[in-house]
Motif scaffolding. Structure first.
Motif, short mmCIF file in Angstrom:
data_model
loop_
_atom_site.label_atom_id
_atom_site.label_comp_id
_atom_site.label_asym_id
_atom_site.label_seq_id
_atom_site.Cartn_x
_atom_site.Cartn_y
_atom_site.Cartn_z
N VAL A 138 0.91 -1.02 0.06
CA VAL A 138 0.14 -0.01 -0.15
C VAL A 138 0.92 1.34 -0.07
N LEU A 162 7.92 4.17 2.69
CA LEU A 162 7.84 3.15 1.33
C LEU A 162 8.80 3.78 0.43
N ILE A 184 -3.60 4.41 -2.12
CA ILE A 184 -4.81 4.30 -1.48
C ILE A 184 -5.60 5.71 -1.50
N GLY A 231 0.20 4.76 7.60
CA GLY A 231 1.73 4.27 7.15
C GLY A 231 2.52 4.47 8.62
N CYS A 282 1.63 0.93 10.07
CA CYS A 282 1.85 -0.16 9.15
C CYS A 282 3.43 -0.35 8.76
C1 LIG Z 1 12.92 12.70 7.10
C2 LIG Z 1 11.89 11.79 7.78
C3 LIG Z 1 11.59 12.13 9.20
C4 LIG Z 1 10.56 11.24 9.66
N1 LIG Z 1 10.38 11.46 11.11
C5 LIG Z 1 9.68 10.58 11.75
C6 LIG Z 1 9.25 11.03 13.30
O1 LIG Z 1 9.61 11.71 13.63
N2 LIG Z 1 8.26 10.30 13.95
C7 LIG Z 1 7.89 8.95 13.27
O2 LIG Z 1 7.29 8.02 13.57
N3 LIG Z 1 8.05 8.56 11.85
C8 LIG Z 1 9.17 9.40 11.21
N4 LIG Z 1 9.21 9.09 9.83
C9 LIG Z 1 8.82 8.05 9.28
C10 LIG Z 1 7.45 8.00 8.54
O3 LIG Z 1 7.26 9.54 7.95
C11 LIG Z 1 6.40 8.09 9.25
O4 LIG Z 1 6.29 6.57 9.67
C12 LIG Z 1 5.04 8.15 8.46
O5 LIG Z 1 3.95 8.26 9.13
C13 LIG Z 1 4.57 6.94 7.50
O6 LIG Z 1 3.69 7.30 6.74
P1 LIG Z 1 3.15 7.26 5.33
O7 LIG Z 1 1.76 7.83 4.96
O8 LIG Z 1 4.24 8.23 4.51
O9 LIG Z 1 3.52 5.69 4.97
P2 LIG Z 1 3.94 4.85 3.64
O10 LIG Z 1 5.49 5.26 3.38
O11 LIG Z 1 3.06 5.22 2.47
O12 LIG Z 1 3.78 3.54 3.98
C14 LIG Z 1 4.67 3.03 5.03
C15 LIG Z 1 4.33 1.36 5.05
O13 LIG Z 1 2.96 1.32 5.64
C16 LIG Z 1 2.30 0.52 4.59
N5 LIG Z 1 0.80 1.17 4.58
C17 LIG Z 1 0.72 2.49 4.54
N6 LIG Z 1 -0.66 2.66 4.61
C18 LIG Z 1 -1.11 1.49 4.90
C19 LIG Z 1 -2.58 1.19 5.21
N7 LIG Z 1 -3.47 1.99 5.36
N8 LIG Z 1 -2.72 -0.11 5.46
C20 LIG Z 1 -1.89 -0.98 5.46
N9 LIG Z 1 -0.34 -0.88 5.18
C21 LIG Z 1 -0.39 0.56 4.87
C22 LIG Z 1 3.03 0.83 3.33
O14 LIG Z 1 2.90 -0.45 2.39
C23 LIG Z 1 4.42 0.76 3.93
O15 LIG Z 1 5.10 -0.74 4.23
C24 LIG Z 1 10.26 10.02 9.11
C25 LIG Z 1 10.56 9.84 7.88
C26 LIG Z 1 11.46 10.88 7.22
C27 LIG Z 1 11.62 10.51 5.73
#
Ligand SMILES: Cc1cc2nc3c(=O)[nH]c(=O)nc-3n(C[C@H](O)[C@H](O)[C@H](O)COP(=O)(O)OP(=O)(O)OC[C@H]3O[C@@H](n4cnc5c(N)ncnc54)[C@H](O)[C@@H]3O)c2cc1C
Length: 287
Positions: A25, A32, A49, A109, A112
């Motif tokens: 996803v 991701l 999604i 995200g 997951c």
């Molecule tokens: C510069 C930077 C700083 C960051 N700082 C933090 C921080 O301070 N704290 C923190 O917790 N994280 C941090 N992160 C990590 C990230 O930003 C978070 O975990 C974020 O919430 C991921 O959400 P996303 O929508 O981008 O997920 P995605 O990258 O789109 O997905 C992440 C994973 O979850 C799966 N997924 C996504 N949505 C679903 C769904 N609805 N159902 C099932 N599977 C799903 C995807 O397949 C993938 O495996 C950081 C990342 C970066 C690059």
């Protein structure tokens, strides 16, 4: 690699369930895409999604809040009523990354991705949030604390994904808070994260509580004994000490360059106590 952006839940489930190889996803992509660029993941199929309306809505359902799994941190912050009802959940989601990351990153995200240090997860667990999941066998609800089994391991089965989170109704005298410790001032991964949600009665006595702890074990923990340590108290000094001790007793952290076992355990107690004091102040303010 194939990219699909279906507009219905059924189409997304069919794509995910029917994939030959690794299917992922895509929500905000802030985990991701980084993992794909780093050659950690090489999915055969990516299912975006964000065109599915249900994943992008925030709605109030008779006092309960339903938050789409693909709603961004920036969008949560813009919702004044949600922020007033669940300040701890919104502040936890808003600790994720920078302004740029906030415009993309989602709580779906964050959960997951399967990191024990995910910031929004302890707050969601403390809130008693339930994840609504769509899959080949239909829809089901899973308490957030049961979604993650360990680092990168989820209880979701093939073809399943999270559609939304449901936060319970908020009564009078309720408050939540989330605090994390990071070595830098921002843009770092939690060494410990603590979420506390509680309810007080008219006399200021805590009648219900939930405590979520991140980055101190292989998964984000719901710490029942920590909640029990403060229910029936007004969070006096003795209750605060009991809370600290219970939070620390739940810790099974790793020892790494970002924090030793002793340090993480100590900080878990301190942050849980401080988060509880903030949650209590908020609960008293809306009695
Ligand atoms: C510069 C930077 C700083 C960051 N700082 C933090 C921080 O301070 N704290 C923190 O917790 N994280 C941090 N992160 C990590 C990230 O930003 C978070 O975990 C974020 O919430 C991921 O959400 P996303 O929508 O981008 O997920 P995605 O990258 O789109 O997905 C992440 C994973 O979850 C799966 N997924 C996504 N949505 C679903 C769904 N609805 N159902 C099932 N599977 C799903 C995807 O397949 C993938 O495996 C950081 C990342 C970066 C690059």
């Amino acid at each position: 690699m194939r990219y699909e952006a279906p507009e219905s839940l059924d189409a997304a489930v069919a794509l995910l369930a029917g994939a030959n190889g690794d299917a992922r996803v895509l929500a905000g992509g802030t985990d991701l895409l980084v993992q794909m660029r780093s050659d950690i993941l090489d999915p055969e199929l990516i299912v975006d999604i964000k065109k599915i309306a249900e994943t992008r809505r925030v709605t109030e359902e008779g006092g309960r809040w339903r938050i789409g799994a693909a709603v961004t941190g920036a969008e949560l912050k813009e919702n004044a009523r949600l922020k007033a009802a669940w300040p701890g959940v919104v502040e936890a989601a808003n600790l994720i990354g920078s302004t740029q990351i906030q415009g993309r990153a989602t709580m779906g995200g964050n959960l997951c991705n399967g990191s024990p240090a995910a910031d929004s997860v302890p707050a969601l667990i403390a809130a008693g949030a339930v994840a609504n999941v769509a899959g080949p066998k239909g829809r089901r609800d899973i308490p957030v604390e049961d979604v993650m089994l360990g680092p990168r391991k989820l209880s979701l089965t093939r073809g399943e994904f999270i559609v939304s989170f449901l936060l319970p109704a908020r009564g009078k005298g309720t408050g939540d808070a989330y605090l994390r410790f990071i070595p830098r001032t921002e843009m770092d991964i939690a060494v410990v994260g603590a979420g506390v949600n509680l309810t007080v009665d008219g006399a200021g006595v805590i009648t219900a509580a939930r405590v979520g702890l991140g980055a101190v074990a292989a998964r984000v923990l719901l710490v029942g004994p920590a909640a029990q340590a403060i229910v029936g108290s007004s969070l006096d000094e003795a209750a605060q000490r009991r809370l600290e001790a219970a939070a620390q007793a739940a810790c099974q952290p790793i020892d790494d360059k970002r924090g030793t076992i002793e340090f993480r355990t100590e900080v878990a107690g301190v942050l849980t106590r401080r988060a509880a004091l903030i949650a209590l102040e908020r609960a008293r303010a809306n009695r």
